[in-house]
Write a protein that holds these residues in place. Sequence first.
Motif, PDB file in Angstrom:
ATOM      1  N   ILE A 100      10.290   3.182   7.676  1.00  0.00           N
ATOM      2  CA  ILE A 100      10.226   2.678   7.748  1.00  0.00           C
ATOM      3  C   ILE A 100       9.467   1.358   8.564  1.00  0.00           C
ATOM      4  O   ILE A 100       9.496   0.446   8.265  1.00  0.00           O
ATOM      5  CB  ILE A 100      11.806   1.868   6.975  1.00  0.00           C
ATOM      6  N   GLY A 101      10.402   1.943  10.222  1.00  0.00           N
ATOM      7  CA  GLY A 101       9.528   0.307  10.880  1.00  0.00           C
ATOM      8  C   GLY A 101       8.326   0.664  10.957  1.00  0.00           C
ATOM      9  O   GLY A 101       7.629  -0.675  11.390  1.00  0.00           O
ATOM     10  N   GLU A 102       7.857   1.255  10.805  1.00  0.00           N
ATOM     11  CA  GLU A 102       5.623   1.399  10.236  1.00  0.00           C
ATOM     12  C   GLU A 102       5.681   0.843   9.130  1.00  0.00           C
ATOM     13  O   GLU A 102       4.711  -0.165   9.423  1.00  0.00           O
ATOM     14  CB  GLU A 102       5.638   2.930  10.479  1.00  0.00           C
ATOM     15  N   VAL A 103       6.491   0.951   8.471  1.00  0.00           N
ATOM     16  CA  VAL A 103       6.360   0.359   7.030  1.00  0.00           C
ATOM     17  C   VAL A 103       6.285  -1.376   7.148  1.00  0.00           C
ATOM     18  O   VAL A 103       5.225  -2.416   7.055  1.00  0.00           O
ATOM     19  CB  VAL A 103       6.838   0.192   5.915  1.00  0.00           C
ATOM     20  N   CYS A 104       7.252  -1.401   7.424  1.00  0.00           N
ATOM     21  CA  CYS A 104       7.789  -3.014   7.910  1.00  0.00           C
ATOM     22  C   CYS A 104       6.737  -3.608   8.779  1.00  0.00           C
ATOM     23  O   CYS A 104       6.327  -5.010   9.351  1.00  0.00           O
ATOM     24  CB  CYS A 104       9.178  -3.049   8.521  1.00  0.00           C
ATOM     25  N   ALA A 105       6.148  -3.182  10.457  1.00  0.00           N
ATOM     26  CA  ALA A 105       4.779  -3.586  11.283  1.00  0.00           C
ATOM     27  C   ALA A 105       3.886  -3.293  10.320  1.00  0.00           C
ATOM     28  O   ALA A 105       3.127  -3.738  11.636  1.00  0.00           O
ATOM     29  CB  ALA A 105       5.773  -2.342  12.377  1.00  0.00           C
ATOM     30  N   LEU A 106       2.902  -2.912   9.308  1.00  0.00           N
ATOM     31  CA  LEU A 106       1.792  -2.962   8.876  1.00  0.00           C
ATOM     32  C   LEU A 106       1.867  -4.239   8.769  1.00  0.00           C
ATOM     33  O   LEU A 106       2.141  -4.737   8.418  1.00  0.00           O
ATOM     34  CB  LEU A 106       1.698  -1.713   8.238  1.00  0.00           C
ATOM     35  N   ARG A 107      -0.115  -4.032   9.215  1.00  0.00           N
ATOM     36  CA  ARG A 107      -0.755  -6.205   9.608  1.00  0.00           C
ATOM     37  C   ARG A 107      -1.784  -5.317   8.625  1.00  0.00           C
ATOM     38  O   ARG A 107      -2.156  -4.027   8.280  1.00  0.00           O
ATOM     39  CB  ARG A 107      -0.888  -6.770  10.202  1.00  0.00           C
ATOM     40  N   TRP A 108      -2.013  -6.521   7.309  1.00  0.00           N
ATOM     41  CA  TRP A 108      -3.440  -6.213   7.470  1.00  0.00           C
ATOM     42  C   TRP A 108      -4.803  -5.982   7.485  1.00  0.00           C
ATOM     43  O   TRP A 108      -5.157  -5.601   7.263  1.00  0.00           O
ATOM     44  CB  TRP A 108      -3.563  -7.561   6.440  1.00  0.00           C
ATOM     45  N   ARG A 109      -4.837  -6.239   9.132  1.00  0.00           N
ATOM     46  CA  ARG A 109      -6.185  -6.030   9.880  1.00  0.00           C
ATOM     47  C   ARG A 109      -5.712  -4.490  10.040  1.00  0.00           C
ATOM     48  O   ARG A 109      -6.768  -3.810  10.381  1.00  0.00           O
ATOM     49  CB  ARG A 109      -5.517  -6.713  11.374  1.00  0.00           C
ATOM     50  N   ASP A 110      -4.798  -3.533   9.834  1.00  0.00           N
ATOM     51  CA  ASP A 110      -4.610  -2.129  10.044  1.00  0.00           C
ATOM     52  C   ASP A 110      -5.057  -1.307   8.616  1.00  0.00           C
ATOM     53  O   ASP A 110      -5.402  -0.471   8.599  1.00  0.00           O
ATOM     54  CB  ASP A 110      -3.114  -2.338  10.313  1.00  0.00           C
ATOM     55  N   ILE A 111      -5.159  -2.132   7.681  1.00  0.00           N
ATOM     56  CA  ILE A 111      -5.669  -1.275   6.530  1.00  0.00           C
ATOM     57  C   ILE A 111      -7.221  -1.847   6.650  1.00  0.00           C
ATOM     58  O   ILE A 111      -7.678  -3.058   6.452  1.00  0.00           O
ATOM     59  CB  ILE A 111      -5.190  -2.573   4.899  1.00  0.00           C
ATOM     60  N   SER A 112      -8.021  -0.491   6.779  1.00  0.00           N
ATOM     61  CA  SER A 112      -9.609  -0.892   6.165  1.00  0.00           C
ATOM     62  C   SER A 112     -10.068  -0.560   5.097  1.00  0.00           C
ATOM     63  O   SER A 112     -10.660   0.859   3.921  1.00  0.00           O
ATOM     64  CB  SER A 112     -10.269   0.308   7.100  1.00  0.00           C
ATOM     65  N   PRO A 122      -5.602 -11.559   8.400  1.00  0.00           N
ATOM     66  CA  PRO A 122      -5.618 -10.142   8.537  1.00  0.00           C
ATOM     67  C   PRO A 122      -4.557 -10.423   9.591  1.00  0.00           C
ATOM     68  O   PRO A 122      -4.312  -9.057   9.747  1.00  0.00           O
ATOM     69  CB  PRO A 122      -6.736 -10.359   8.874  1.00  0.00           C
ATOM     70  N   GLU A 123      -4.680 -11.135  10.289  1.00  0.00           N
ATOM     71  CA  GLU A 123      -2.881 -10.705  11.603  1.00  0.00           C
ATOM     72  C   GLU A 123      -1.517 -10.867  10.235  1.00  0.00           C
ATOM     73  O   GLU A 123      -0.773 -10.695  11.214  1.00  0.00           O
ATOM     74  CB  GLU A 123      -3.360 -11.743  12.416  1.00  0.00           C
ATOM     75  N   ALA A 124      -1.198 -11.371   9.292  1.00  0.00           N
ATOM     76  CA  ALA A 124      -0.189 -11.247   8.946  1.00  0.00           C
ATOM     77  C   ALA A 124       0.167 -10.141   8.669  1.00  0.00           C
ATOM     78  O   ALA A 124      -0.442  -9.005   8.115  1.00  0.00           O
ATOM     79  CB  ALA A 124       0.005 -12.137   7.199  1.00  0.00           C
ATOM     80  N   PHE A 125       1.567 -10.210   8.223  1.00  0.00           N
ATOM     81  CA  PHE A 125       2.402  -8.645   7.515  1.00  0.00           C
ATOM     82  C   PHE A 125       1.657  -8.208   6.774  1.00  0.00           C
ATOM     83  O   PHE A 125       2.061  -9.442   5.466  1.00  0.00           O
ATOM     84  CB  PHE A 125       4.413  -8.818   7.917  1.00  0.00           C
ATOM     85  N   LEU A 126       2.078  -6.849   6.542  1.00  0.00           N
ATOM     86  CA  LEU A 126       1.730  -6.463   4.766  1.00  0.00           C
ATOM     87  C   LEU A 126       2.663  -6.671   4.037  1.00  0.00           C
ATOM     88  O   LEU A 126       2.272  -6.994   2.842  1.00  0.00           O
ATOM     89  CB  LEU A 126       2.083  -4.791   5.002  1.00  0.00           C
ATOM     90  N   LEU A 127       4.199  -6.897   4.090  1.00  0.00           N
ATOM     91  CA  LEU A 127       5.477  -6.992   3.467  1.00  0.00           C
ATOM     92  C   LEU A 127       5.619  -8.368   2.856  1.00  0.00           C
ATOM     93  O   LEU A 127       6.491  -8.619   2.116  1.00  0.00           O
ATOM     94  CB  LEU A 127       6.325  -6.102   3.755  1.00  0.00           C
ATOM     95  N   THR A 128       4.856  -9.431   3.895  1.00  0.00           N
ATOM     96  CA  THR A 128       5.678 -11.274   3.973  1.00  0.00           C
ATOM     97  C   THR A 128       3.925 -11.222   3.444  1.00  0.00           C
ATOM     98  O   THR A 128       4.413 -12.998   3.023  1.00  0.00           O
ATOM     99  CB  THR A 128       6.621 -11.133   5.635  1.00  0.00           C
ATOM    100  N   GLY A 129       3.242 -11.402   4.093  1.00  0.00           N
ATOM    101  CA  GLY A 129       2.369 -12.386   4.262  1.00  0.00           C
ATOM    102  C   GLY A 129       1.991 -13.306   4.859  1.00  0.00           C
ATOM    103  O   GLY A 129       1.360 -14.620   5.028  1.00  0.00           O
ATOM    104  N   THR A 130       2.874 -12.945   5.911  1.00  0.00           N
ATOM    105  CA  THR A 130       2.988 -14.526   7.182  1.00  0.00           C
ATOM    106  C   THR A 130       3.603 -14.015   8.739  1.00  0.00           C
ATOM    107  O   THR A 130       3.112 -12.687   8.936  1.00  0.00           O
ATOM    108  CB  THR A 130       4.286 -15.388   6.759  1.00  0.00           C
ATOM    109  N   ALA A 131       3.367 -14.184   9.508  1.00  0.00           N
ATOM    110  CA  ALA A 131       3.429 -13.894  10.988  1.00  0.00           C
ATOM    111  C   ALA A 131       4.896 -13.125  11.321  1.00  0.00           C
ATOM    112  O   ALA A 131       5.045 -13.026  12.071  1.00  0.00           O
ATOM    113  CB  ALA A 131       2.827 -15.155  12.072  1.00  0.00           C
ATOM    114  N   ARG A 132       5.636 -13.622  10.319  1.00  0.00           N
ATOM    115  CA  ARG A 132       6.820 -13.100  10.450  1.00  0.00           C
ATOM    116  C   ARG A 132       7.084 -11.621   9.680  1.00  0.00           C
ATOM    117  O   ARG A 132       7.025 -11.556   8.531  1.00  0.00           O
ATOM    118  CB  ARG A 132       8.113 -13.687  10.309  1.00  0.00           C
TER     119      ARG A 132
END
Length: 377
Positions: free
Chosen positions: A206-218, A284-294
């Motif tokens: 769960i912590g890994e999912v919440c910490a995932l940023r769009w830059r981490d997806i190729s 790309p710096e936004a977090f995957l689940l929020t689309g923001t910097a938080r």
Amino acid sequence: MARGENVFRRKDGRYEARYIKGRRADGKPVYGFCYGRTYEEAKGKADRAREEMASAKRPDHSQSPDVACFCDSWLSANSARLKPSSAAKYRMDMENHIKPYFEGKLPCEVRPEEIEGFTRMLLNGKGLSPKTVRSILTLLRSVLSYMRKQSGENLPELEIAYPKESRKNARVLDKKEEAMLAMLLAQEMDSCKFGVYLALRTGMRIGEVCALRWRDISFESAAISVCQTVLRLPQKQTDSETFRKDGFRTALVVGPPKSESSLRVIPLMPDIAALCERFRPEDPEAFLLTGTARCMDPRKLQRRLKRYLEECGIPEAHFHTLRHTFATRCVEAGFDVKTLSDILGHSNIGITMNLYVHPDLDLKRENMSRLKPMISL
């Protein structure tokens, strides 16, 4: 009403402060009581009583540090090598369990019966699980070893009897439950449903999912790079902050994952790739689940999963159940264990087999059927 360190307001309007003045044979505390017309008066009396007890046991405190001092010293000496999450856990175990029990004890006063009483208190008095108690005792053993080296006294090495831990099979969603949950997540999918589905289809924590940023997806190589996790860690409060009983508040911290082996690359499946395209923002710096910097708070995702499970009528499941379920489905699909171990981020294959892979009866029956009969009937 409680205010602070075991200070209560009585029905008669006075304040009552209690302190530990000894322990019974079973490890349970014996309390002393002080009273006052105000909170400060009662607390001050209790503080002086503690100081008098400490002075009676330890005439020269500066020359004879107690177990609590060595706990703080051990944590300070090892802080450089500890991850923030580990340091926070050790600090809380010390503050909540070790230091209160061994309050005022000098190194030479720690005896085998003291440790046995401490163990009984954790198991029976506080009702902690054997696994948790083993973790606390392991920490205590490290502190005692450090204390023997640093105290300058010829202290004996104390044996610690660890409680036996009964192994429980991990909860795994059966195929019907998994299909029901997936169907619910597919309906009007939002960011929370996306996070739950991502965990179900990748085995991410769960912590890994919440910490995932769009830059981490190729999207070029169709892969997810797991390189961070979100933790809620306790932080010591300042005097200006609202008081909490344990003296700590918590804050979200984004940092490295659980271990070096947790740094891994997971190939994108077509359904995950399509969902990523749907939710992909410009930054790309936004977090995957929020689309923001938080980042999203893991507790929010946990609450949403609980709601989804209730809607599906799925009992006794939590977020890590999704990880167990993913691992089991991979084995059923014929994954080799080494590949699965890498995808899950385990340090060795044994962890994967022992903790997460639990074949169901049909799979066991299929494998047993491969054996040839030895006699004709």
